[in-house]
Design a protein around this motif. Sequence first.
Motif, short mmCIF file in Angstrom:
data_model
loop_
_atom_site.label_atom_id
_atom_site.label_comp_id
_atom_site.label_asym_id
_atom_site.label_seq_id
_atom_site.Cartn_x
_atom_site.Cartn_y
_atom_site.Cartn_z
N LEU A 165 0.83 -1.20 0.00
CA LEU A 165 0.00 0.00 0.00
C LEU A 165 0.87 1.26 0.00
O LEU A 165 0.67 2.17 -0.80
N ASP A 166 1.85 1.29 0.87
CA ASP A 166 2.73 2.46 0.97
C ASP A 166 3.50 2.71 -0.32
O ASP A 166 3.83 3.84 -0.65
N ASP A 175 2.37 1.90 -3.23
CA ASP A 175 1.36 2.02 -4.27
C ASP A 175 1.40 0.87 -5.28
O ASP A 175 1.21 1.07 -6.48
N LEU A 176 1.65 -0.33 -4.76
CA LEU A 176 1.73 -1.51 -5.62
C LEU A 176 0.41 -2.25 -5.70
O LEU A 176 0.07 -2.85 -6.72
N ALA A 177 -0.34 -2.27 -4.61
CA ALA A 177 -1.60 -3.00 -4.54
C ALA A 177 -2.44 -2.43 -3.41
O ALA A 177 -1.92 -1.72 -2.54
N VAL A 178 -3.72 -2.72 -3.44
CA VAL A 178 -4.65 -2.27 -2.39
C VAL A 178 -5.31 -3.52 -1.80
O VAL A 178 -6.38 -3.93 -2.23
N LEU A 229 -7.20 -5.44 -4.60
CA LEU A 229 -7.06 -5.06 -6.01
C LEU A 229 -5.58 -4.99 -6.37
O LEU A 229 -4.78 -4.38 -5.65
N GLY A 246 -5.46 -4.04 -11.61
CA GLY A 246 -6.80 -4.08 -12.19
C GLY A 246 -7.58 -5.35 -11.91
O GLY A 246 -8.73 -5.47 -12.34
#
Lengths: 180, 180
Positions: free
Chosen positions: B27-28, B30-33, B72, B75
């Motif tokens: 998350l930090d 910005d690779l996956a949620v 996620l 996509g």
Amino acid sequence: TDKSKVNFANRGMTLEEDLNITNQYYLDHDLAVIHKKPTPVQIVNVDYPKRSAAKITEAYFRKASTTDYNGLYRGRYIDFEAKETRSKTVLPLKNFHDHQVEHMKKVKSHGGICFIIVKFTVSREIFLLDAEHLVEYWAKQKSGGEKSIPKAVIENRGYLISQGFMPRIDYLAIINRVYF
Amino acid sequence: TDKSKVNFANRGMTLEEDLNITNQYYLDHDLAVIHKKPTPVQIVNVDYPKRSAAKITEAYFRKASTTDYNGLYRGRYIDFEAKETRSKTVLPLKNFHDHQVEHMKKVKSHGGICFIIVKFTVSREIFLLDAEHLVEYWAKQKSGGEKSIPKAVIENRGYLISQGFMPRIDYLAIINRVYF
Ligand SMILES: [Mg+2]
Ligand SMILES: [Mg+2]
């Protein structure tokens, strides 16, 4: 009249209850796999009585770091937050918090479908509004702008969801139209 | 030696803790949620003391109807369950229940990426195994077959996840290879 009161009572479910029943309908009919996340709770103390279930005796509500609902529809990741307001004219932004809006931004940027479902309880109208508009109003508010999204904006940029018996709040019909 | 014991202690985190730290890293950066879902709790009683936070005084653990983690990535909808076992040779199926396996089937059929992450705590190996294999063994068990998945099968059909400092359990590296 008394009769109308009874009917009103029958319909007196919260948006969340109606959405849960709708999602169960979607699941039962194999249309989508969308669930409400459990309420986040910080558990402090648990009793383990003999011969009966563990009992939580001290716990506190925590702020959700994400949204209420997520899941899968037609191969796409779906994520949304549901809000009711008694206001006739606006959706107050105090109903959201930073973490949620940040989460919604991330979902959009990673290719998910992200929106809010807003119920105006007085008129009983329910709208789907893409998260980008919440993000926009949230940023505006931070720089001193309005503390709410006008209902007129939601009517304009969002989509009125038709309500029925089964499913109650057919938001997939809107998703089909808007995101596919 | 004592020194190795200290090192072991440092590494004594549960699979869930390590996965939570891994997901925070994703998350930090910005690779996956991807988030762990809150533990489902049935709340029976809440006190609302003046001037302090609402306190839950009676609640019970509920069985999860889905899996531990979802989110996620690139996509795609991601969904998984994490399990540890102290067995050196098998993953016992008693660690799962019907609702979870049904959920995983649905996720696969709707186009999501669905798997289990299994840690053999004695060897410290961690594997990613696509949910189809769990579904297969679950069905076999129902018709009188084995009550576990042999470790050899997991080694064969699954993927060993490399472990490090940051991220701790780099399962996205496997997902890149297997699902994209
Ligand atoms: Mg809500
Ligand atoms: Mg687990």
